[in-house]
Design a protein around this motif. Structure first.
Motif, PDB file in Angstrom:
ATOM      1  N   MET A 287       3.288   5.348 -59.303  1.00 41.24           N
ATOM      2  CA  MET A 287       4.623   4.814 -59.585  1.00 41.24           C
ATOM      3  C   MET A 287       4.595   3.304 -59.409  1.00 41.24           C
ATOM      4  O   MET A 287       3.845   2.774 -58.585  1.00 41.24           O
ATOM      5  CB  MET A 287       5.650   5.353 -58.593  1.00 41.24           C
ATOM      6  CG  MET A 287       6.084   6.758 -58.799  1.00 41.24           C
ATOM      7  SD  MET A 287       7.466   7.149 -57.695  1.00 41.24           S
ATOM      8  CE  MET A 287       8.790   6.280 -58.523  1.00 41.24           C
TER       9      MET A 287
ATOM     10  N   PHE B 152      14.090   4.173 -57.267  1.00 36.55           N
ATOM     11  CA  PHE B 152      14.319   5.501 -56.700  1.00 36.55           C
ATOM     12  C   PHE B 152      13.048   6.091 -56.093  1.00 36.55           C
ATOM     13  O   PHE B 152      12.902   7.297 -55.985  1.00 36.55           O
ATOM     14  CB  PHE B 152      14.890   6.439 -57.768  1.00 36.55           C
ATOM     15  CG  PHE B 152      16.218   5.962 -58.292  1.00 36.55           C
ATOM     16  CD1 PHE B 152      17.358   6.076 -57.516  1.00 36.55           C
ATOM     17  CD2 PHE B 152      16.310   5.365 -59.539  1.00 36.55           C
ATOM     18  CE1 PHE B 152      18.581   5.618 -57.979  1.00 36.55           C
ATOM     19  CE2 PHE B 152      17.528   4.900 -60.015  1.00 36.55           C
ATOM     20  CZ  PHE B 152      18.677   5.023 -59.239  1.00 36.55           C
ATOM     21  N   ARG B 153      12.125   5.233 -55.670  1.00 31.45           N
ATOM     22  CA  ARG B 153      10.858   5.727 -55.135  1.00 31.45           C
ATOM     23  C   ARG B 153      11.061   6.606 -53.910  1.00 31.45           C
ATOM     24  O   ARG B 153      10.333   7.552 -53.690  1.00 31.45           O
ATOM     25  CB  ARG B 153       9.882   4.597 -54.872  1.00 31.45           C
ATOM     26  CG  ARG B 153      10.286   3.608 -53.821  1.00 31.45           C
ATOM     27  CD  ARG B 153       9.307   2.429 -53.763  1.00 31.45           C
ATOM     28  NE  ARG B 153       9.761   1.416 -52.848  1.00 31.45           N
ATOM     29  CZ  ARG B 153      10.602   0.440 -53.160  1.00 31.45           C
ATOM     30  NH1 ARG B 153      11.078   0.347 -54.386  1.00 31.45           N
ATOM     31  NH2 ARG B 153      10.976  -0.447 -52.263  1.00 31.45           N
TER      32      ARG B 153
ATOM     33  N   ILE C 187      11.945  10.060 -55.180  1.00 32.64           N
ATOM     34  CA  ILE C 187      10.770  10.701 -55.775  1.00 32.64           C
ATOM     35  C   ILE C 187       9.818  11.168 -54.677  1.00 32.64           C
ATOM     36  O   ILE C 187       9.336  12.298 -54.700  1.00 32.64           O
ATOM     37  CB  ILE C 187      10.044   9.742 -56.748  1.00 32.64           C
ATOM     38  CG1 ILE C 187      10.951   9.350 -57.920  1.00 32.64           C
ATOM     39  CG2 ILE C 187       8.736  10.358 -57.246  1.00 32.64           C
ATOM     40  CD1 ILE C 187      11.301  10.427 -58.893  1.00 32.64           C
TER      41      ILE C 187
ATOM     42  N   ASP D  93      10.753   6.192 -63.010  1.00 30.22           N
ATOM     43  CA  ASP D  93      12.058   6.666 -62.568  1.00 30.22           C
ATOM     44  C   ASP D  93      13.196   5.988 -63.309  1.00 30.22           C
ATOM     45  O   ASP D  93      12.990   5.205 -64.234  1.00 30.22           O
ATOM     46  CB  ASP D  93      12.196   6.542 -61.047  1.00 30.22           C
ATOM     47  CG  ASP D  93      12.287   5.113 -60.552  1.00 30.22           C
ATOM     48  OD1 ASP D  93      11.895   4.192 -61.284  1.00 30.22           O
ATOM     49  OD2 ASP D  93      12.744   4.927 -59.415  1.00 30.22           O
TER      50      ASP D  93
ATOM     51  N   VAL E 225      12.065   9.976 -65.699  1.00 25.58           N
ATOM     52  CA  VAL E 225      13.412  10.454 -65.411  1.00 25.58           C
ATOM     53  C   VAL E 225      14.375   9.430 -65.984  1.00 25.58           C
ATOM     54  O   VAL E 225      14.280   8.246 -65.664  1.00 25.58           O
ATOM     55  CB  VAL E 225      13.638  10.597 -63.886  1.00 25.58           C
ATOM     56  CG1 VAL E 225      15.068  11.012 -63.594  1.00 25.58           C
ATOM     57  CG2 VAL E 225      12.646  11.568 -63.280  1.00 25.58           C
TER      58      VAL E 225
END
Length: 144
Positions: A10, A16-17, A20, A61, A107
């Motif tokens: 990522m 939004f880590r 996730i 994300d 996403v």
């Protein structure tokens, strides 16, 4: 038996880590509860470094819009982050040419960026650009 590790990369600054990685933790707990010999590991990628990690998949994300200039349009309604677009597109370019198969997933905005990366385009604002031409309208949320 050896544990199979699925390495998921990522962007280091993905907004939004945390969500996730929490989801990956839940997935790993489920996998372990089934007695399967596997787990997921999240690796954060800093694209301006020369040492890209070996990964099995890339997860993109959600967040702000993709800059319309990346799909050949003038910005009319979008709010975007040029640094993010450039770095995540750089990640996709690198891993699509790495010489071994890497799966890409996204996403929301991540799916949109993948679409643009593979030559697609987007509507910047469906309500403003399509007006009454939209075939499907989502009703306002209802109470359950």
């Amino acid at each position: 038996m050896s544990d199979t590790v699925v390495k998921m990369g990522m962007w280091k600054y993905a907004p939004f880590r945390g969500a996730i990685t929490s989801s990956v933790d839940i997935l790993n707990t489920f996998i372990k509860s089934k007695g399967w010999d596997a787990h997921y590991e999240v690796l954060f990628i800093t694209p301006n470094k020369d040492d890209f990690p070996t990964v099995d998949m890339i997860m993109l994300d959600g967040g702000e819009d993709v800059n319309p200039e990346t799909y050949g349009e003038r910005n009319m309604y979008s709010f975007f982050n040029n640094r993010r677009d450039e770095e995540e597109l750089g990640i996709l370019r690198f891993y699509s040419n790495i010489g071994y198969p890497v799966r890409f997933s996204g996403v929301c905005r991540g799916h949109q960026l993948l679409n643009v990366f593979y030559g697609g385009s987007l509507w910047q604002d469906i309500d403003k650009q399509l007006l009454d031409k939209v075939l499907i309208k989502h009703p306002s949320p209802h109470k359950v």
